[in-house]
Enzyme design. Structure first.
Site, PDB file in Angstrom:
ATOM      1  N   LYS A   2       5.566  21.923 -10.147  1.00  0.00           N
ATOM      2  CA  LYS A   2       6.956  21.705 -10.569  1.00  0.00           C
ATOM      3  C   LYS A   2       7.069  21.997 -12.066  1.00  0.00           C
ATOM      4  CE  LYS A   2      10.398  18.060 -11.113  1.00  0.00           C
ATOM      5  NZ  LYS A   2      10.651  16.618 -11.032  1.00  0.00           N
ATOM      6  N   LEU A   7       8.841  -0.305  -6.645  1.00  0.00           N
ATOM      7  CA  LEU A   7      10.218  -0.644  -6.299  1.00  0.00           C
ATOM      8  C   LEU A   7      10.511  -2.133  -6.466  1.00  0.00           C
ATOM      9  CD1 LEU A   7      10.603   1.684  -3.182  1.00  0.00           C
ATOM     10  CD2 LEU A   7      11.573   2.036  -5.460  1.00  0.00           C
ATOM     11  N   ILE A  44       7.768   7.261 -10.062  1.00  0.00           N
ATOM     12  CA  ILE A  44       6.299   7.287 -10.041  1.00  0.00           C
ATOM     13  C   ILE A  44       5.786   7.202 -11.483  1.00  0.00           C
ATOM     14  CG2 ILE A  44       4.266   8.670  -9.412  1.00  0.00           C
ATOM     15  CD1 ILE A  44       5.961   9.698  -6.999  1.00  0.00           C
ATOM     16  N   THR A  93      11.642   9.744 -11.857  1.00  0.00           N
ATOM     17  CA  THR A  93      11.004   8.877 -12.850  1.00  0.00           C
ATOM     18  C   THR A  93      10.269   7.674 -12.260  1.00  0.00           C
ATOM     19  OG1 THR A  93      13.265   8.038 -13.137  1.00  0.00           O
ATOM     20  CG2 THR A  93      12.362   9.397 -14.896  1.00  0.00           C
ATOM     21  N   GLY A 147       0.824  -1.216   0.000  1.00  0.00           N
ATOM     22  CA  GLY A 147       0.000   0.000   0.000  1.00  0.00           C
ATOM     23  C   GLY A 147       0.852   1.258   0.000  1.00  0.00           C
ATOM     24  N   VAL A 205       1.728 -10.404   5.161  1.00  0.00           N
ATOM     25  CA  VAL A 205       1.743 -11.654   4.385  1.00  0.00           C
ATOM     26  C   VAL A 205       2.920 -12.483   4.874  1.00  0.00           C
ATOM     27  CG1 VAL A 205       1.960 -12.681   2.091  1.00  0.00           C
ATOM     28  CG2 VAL A 205       0.762 -10.493   2.374  1.00  0.00           C
ATOM     29  N   ALA A 253       8.548  14.024  -5.991  1.00  0.00           N
ATOM     30  CA  ALA A 253       8.607  14.837  -7.201  1.00  0.00           C
ATOM     31  C   ALA A 253       8.163  14.001  -8.390  1.00  0.00           C
ATOM     32  CB  ALA A 253      10.033  15.348  -7.426  1.00  0.00           C
ATOM     33  N   ALA A 289       2.976   2.756  -5.231  1.00  0.00           N
ATOM     34  CA  ALA A 289       2.720   1.793  -6.315  1.00  0.00           C
ATOM     35  C   ALA A 289       1.399   1.067  -6.086  1.00  0.00           C
ATOM     36  CB  ALA A 289       3.869   0.796  -6.406  1.00  0.00           C
ATOM     37  N   SER A 326       0.827  -3.806   5.159  1.00  0.00           N
ATOM     38  CA  SER A 326       1.188  -4.039   6.545  1.00  0.00           C
ATOM     39  C   SER A 326       1.600  -2.726   7.217  1.00  0.00           C
ATOM     40  CB  SER A 326       2.348  -5.042   6.589  1.00  0.00           C
ATOM     41  OG  SER A 326       3.048  -4.908   7.793  1.00  0.00           O
TER      42      SER A 326
HETATM   43  P1  FAD Z   1       6.866   1.043  -0.638  1.00  0.00           P
HETATM   44  O1  FAD Z   1       6.513   2.444  -0.408  1.00  0.00           O
HETATM   45  O2  FAD Z   1       8.046   0.478   0.061  1.00  0.00           O
HETATM   46  O3  FAD Z   1       5.586   0.173  -0.248  1.00  0.00           O
HETATM   47  C1  FAD Z   1       5.667  -1.214  -0.026  1.00  0.00           C
HETATM   48  C2  FAD Z   1       4.348  -1.685   0.557  1.00  0.00           C
HETATM   49  O4  FAD Z   1       4.379  -3.093   0.656  1.00  0.00           O
HETATM   50  C3  FAD Z   1       4.069  -1.160   1.952  1.00  0.00           C
HETATM   51  O5  FAD Z   1       2.713  -0.822   2.067  1.00  0.00           O
HETATM   52  C4  FAD Z   1       4.364  -2.363   2.833  1.00  0.00           C
HETATM   53  O6  FAD Z   1       3.628  -2.352   4.030  1.00  0.00           O
HETATM   54  C5  FAD Z   1       3.903  -3.494   1.926  1.00  0.00           C
HETATM   55  N1  FAD Z   1       4.474  -4.792   2.267  1.00  0.00           N
HETATM   56  C6  FAD Z   1       5.744  -5.213   2.107  1.00  0.00           C
HETATM   57  N2  FAD Z   1       5.885  -6.481   2.565  1.00  0.00           N
HETATM   58  C7  FAD Z   1       4.663  -6.859   2.990  1.00  0.00           C
HETATM   59  C8  FAD Z   1       4.160  -8.042   3.582  1.00  0.00           C
HETATM   60  N3  FAD Z   1       4.932  -9.106   3.837  1.00  0.00           N
HETATM   61  N4  FAD Z   1       2.853  -8.091   3.915  1.00  0.00           N
HETATM   62  C9  FAD Z   1       2.039  -7.027   3.695  1.00  0.00           C
HETATM   63  N5  FAD Z   1       2.464  -5.873   3.135  1.00  0.00           N
HETATM   64  C10 FAD Z   1       3.764  -5.797   2.800  1.00  0.00           C
HETATM   65  N6  FAD Z   1      10.108   8.522  -7.128  1.00  0.00           N
HETATM   66  C11 FAD Z   1       9.681   9.591  -7.816  1.00  0.00           C
HETATM   67  O7  FAD Z   1       8.924   9.436  -8.767  1.00  0.00           O
HETATM   68  N7  FAD Z   1      10.067  10.844  -7.454  1.00  0.00           N
HETATM   69  C12 FAD Z   1      10.949  11.074  -6.457  1.00  0.00           C
HETATM   70  O8  FAD Z   1      11.246  12.230  -6.154  1.00  0.00           O
HETATM   71  C13 FAD Z   1      11.486   9.959  -5.779  1.00  0.00           C
HETATM   72  N8  FAD Z   1      12.392  10.117  -4.781  1.00  0.00           N
HETATM   73  C14 FAD Z   1      12.927   9.005  -4.193  1.00  0.00           C
HETATM   74  C15 FAD Z   1      13.966   9.145  -3.285  1.00  0.00           C
HETATM   75  C16 FAD Z   1      14.573   8.015  -2.737  1.00  0.00           C
HETATM   76  C17 FAD Z   1      15.716   8.168  -1.798  1.00  0.00           C
HETATM   77  C18 FAD Z   1      14.095   6.724  -3.066  1.00  0.00           C
HETATM   78  C19 FAD Z   1      14.714   5.494  -2.475  1.00  0.00           C
HETATM   79  C20 FAD Z   1      13.033   6.586  -3.940  1.00  0.00           C
HETATM   80  C21 FAD Z   1      12.460   7.706  -4.528  1.00  0.00           C
HETATM   81  N9  FAD Z   1      11.448   7.579  -5.459  1.00  0.00           N
HETATM   82  C22 FAD Z   1      11.003   8.671  -6.145  1.00  0.00           C
HETATM   83  C23 FAD Z   1      10.823   6.286  -5.698  1.00  0.00           C
HETATM   84  C24 FAD Z   1       9.489   6.215  -4.951  1.00  0.00           C
HETATM   85  O9  FAD Z   1       9.694   6.469  -3.576  1.00  0.00           O
HETATM   86  C25 FAD Z   1       8.838   4.849  -5.132  1.00  0.00           C
HETATM   87  O10 FAD Z   1       8.813   4.516  -6.485  1.00  0.00           O
HETATM   88  C26 FAD Z   1       7.420   4.878  -4.623  1.00  0.00           C
HETATM   89  O11 FAD Z   1       7.351   5.363  -3.322  1.00  0.00           O
HETATM   90  C27 FAD Z   1       6.793   3.508  -4.706  1.00  0.00           C
HETATM   91  O12 FAD Z   1       7.217   2.686  -3.672  1.00  0.00           O
HETATM   92  P2  FAD Z   1       6.486   1.281  -3.527  1.00  0.00           P
HETATM   93  O13 FAD Z   1       5.026   1.504  -3.382  1.00  0.00           O
HETATM   94  O14 FAD Z   1       6.940   0.409  -4.628  1.00  0.00           O
HETATM   95  O15 FAD Z   1       7.115   0.689  -2.188  1.00  0.00           O
END
Ligand code: FAD
Length: 498
Positions: A78, A331, A344, A342, A13, A183, A50, A16, A39
């Site tokens: 932006k 990610l 998002i 890039t 959640g 999970v 951004a 992504a 979780s």
């Molecule tokens: P996360 O935010 O890590 O979410 C993972 C989810 O999975 C969480 O809800 C977690 O609870 C759940 N989960 C994991 N394991 C389990 C389990 N076993 N059971 C239940 N739930 C689970 N992107 C941009 O476009 N612009 C930016 O400026 C930018 N800046 C960034 C700066 C940094 C330093 C980094 C590292 C990344 C940046 N990004 C940026 C990338 C951006 O942060 C991510 O692409 C975006 O937040 C998506 O993350 P996510 O949803 O894939 O993962």
């Protein structure tokens, strides 16, 4: 016909997970059920603030009201990224979302500019770019005209946690079922190897047909279950850590991100309505965490609102982003560092690709291969654009910059740079999100000025070209004079928090 795909299960959640839930529910929610499990114990990465202009397509498809969106996510506008100290210490340029000048058929503006520059009568390249002129003065207004001379493309900076909550409310209102829980086990079909059921710590189970792995860098399904492997790009993009800390907002909110190159990486500054997001992206081979914290904090003037925290990452991509009945988005699918905001966008693009190739009755290997082919090309073109920033530098003040400016880059990028340097021509790879104006700005902003230009730029005489450029600069400046300051616009538009 095998069984149909009725139950979509999203693990995660973060940005992504909730973007996927919202778009799947909106576009195909009448055909499938959507369940999202997240979780609270693990939480989200909590950065990613951004964006780039295509985010507006997401809002349009979702039917989101822009003023409400700005308020709820504490967003700002932006127009560009300002790059300081990248080409050389003391130099600055903007990578704007706009384009300088005006193109004529077959011959882009930078060729005319380059001829005038050689003749000594061109203004600065960015003086012909409306996005730059507005950014420099801290101004903004939405401009709706057909003439591309005055197009002012923009994106947003927003609070990533608030963005997730906003999309969660949107999704739940459209039937997405949210389950809070961890999970712990994943059940797979013994014969086909497809994922069938997620088992949570509390013993409950979630069964599905299509699983979308938005579990973040751990890749709970795509890596831990399906072991697709990871292509590591650390040799081209050696930054592997970020130190992030929010600081208090300033009186005026600039409508652009700032990226300042440092000894072993770079520092971001992202202005939101209620705070400023700061972070130092660095290579742990070249800089210790203590030094990173010190460097980050010593370059922030406002009061810090929290302790700096470290985020570790690995640049690269999952070798296959769709495997069997699991699609990795966010990610879990890979990470290109945040230099050009890039990630998002790559989430958005993956969801759009999935919706285009959405399976109807069972999974077809050719459909999966097509998804993976498109994902790979997209990641690689974005990767090359980011490498360009590190490689096209004259800095040699640290081992980090010496390594990067002399490294061998991917062939396609090396060819692109060489051709531009010699002729001013830019090859355009079809699925590249960054179009010619972006490449031109970063190349020229970091010191790669073409030695030649297109023959059509020889059309006007020197006097005619000088007059055309003067008129163009004046036309570009025209709307800026009456434009409000960015904060004023936010308030008048109803987008400012109350
Ligand atoms: P996360 O935010 O890590 O979410 C993972 C989810 O999975 C969480 O809800 C977690 O609870 C759940 N989960 C994991 N394991 C389990 C389990 N076993 N059971 C239940 N739930 C689970 N992107 C941009 O476009 N612009 C930016 O400026 C930018 N800046 C960034 C700066 C940094 C330093 C980094 C590292 C990344 C940046 N990004 C940026 C990338 C951006 O942060 C991510 O692409 C975006 O937040 C998506 O993350 P996510 O949803 O894939 O993962």
């Amino acid at each position: 016909m095998t069984s149909s795909i009725d139950r979509v299960v999203i693990v995660g959640g973060g940005t992504a997970g909730w973007m996927t839930a919202a778009l799947v529910a909106r576009v195909i929610g009448s055909r499938v059920t959507v369940t999202l499990v997240e979780s609270d114990e693990i939480g989200i990465i909590g950065v990613g603030e951004a964006t780039i202009p295509p985010i507006q397509h997401v809002n349009a498809v979702l039917g989101i009201d822009e003023a409400e969106f700005l308020r709820e996510t504490r967003a700002t506008i932006k127009l560009a990224i300002r790059f300081d100290d990248w080409g050389a210490i003391g130099e600055s340029y903007y990578h704007t979302f706009g384009a300088a000048g005006r193109n004529t058929a077959f011959c882009s503006f930078h060729h005319f500019w380059n001829r005038a520059r050689a003749g000594g009568y061109a203004a600065d390249y960015w003086d012909y770019d409306l996005n730059y002129l507005c950014a420099r003065e801290g101004k903004f207004a939405r401009i709706q005209v057909d003439d591309p001379t005055w197009h002012l493309p923009y994106a947003y900076h927003f609070d990533s946690a608030l963005y997730g909550q906003y999309l969660r409310r949107y999704s739940e209102a459209r039937g997405v079922r949210r389950v809070e829980g961890l999970v712990e086990h994943v059940r797979r079909d013994a014969e086909s190897g497809t994922v069938t059921t997620l088992k949570l710590r509390d013993g409950s189970e979630i069964a599905g047909d299509l699983f979308i792995d938005c579990s973040g860098a751990r890749g709970l399904l795509i890596q831990q279950q399906l072991n697709v492997g990871y292509e590591d790009w650390g040799h081209w993009l050696p930054c592997d850590r970020a130190m992030a800390v929010p600081s208090a907002r300033t009186d005026a909110t600039p409508p652009y991100t700032r990226s300042t190159a440092r000894d072993a990486g770079w520092q971001w500054r992202i202005p939101l309505q209620h705070r400023i997001g700061n972070g130092l992206v660095y290579s742990s081979r070249h800089m210790t965490d203590d030094r990173a914290a010190e460097m980050l904090c010593s370059h922030i003037d406002e009061a810090l609102l929290d302790e700096p925290r470290i985020i570790r990452f690995r640049t690269g991509r999952a070798r296959r982003q769709w495997e069997r009945n699991v699609v990795a988005i966010g990610l879990s699918s890979g990470f290109l560092e945040p230099l050009e905001s890039t990630s998002i966008y790559l989430i958005q693009s993956a969801i759009v690709r999935l919706l285009h190739l959405f399976p109807h009755a069972g999974f077809d290997d050719r459909q999966i291969a097509e998804y993976n082919r498109q994902s790979q090309t997209e990641f690689e073109t974005v990767r090359d654009f980011i490498i360009l920033h590190y490689h096209a530098t004259r800095r040699d003040d640290s081992g980090f910059w010496r390594d990067l400016r002399t490294m061998a880059v991917p062939d396609r990028l090396a060819d692109k740079i060489a051709l531009f340097r010699a002729t001013g021509t830019l090859t355009q790879d079809p699925p590249d999100i960054f179009m010619e104006p972006s490449w031109v700005q970063v190349m020229m902003g970091q010191g790669i000025v073409p030695a030649d230009y297109h023959p059509l730029a020889d059309g006007p005489s020197d006097a005619e070209l000088a007059a055309q450029l003067r008129d163009l600069a004046a036309m570009k400046r025209e709307p800026v004079a009456n434009m409000p300051l960015h904060d004023r616009w936010l308030a008048a538009f109803g987008g400012a928090m109350t």
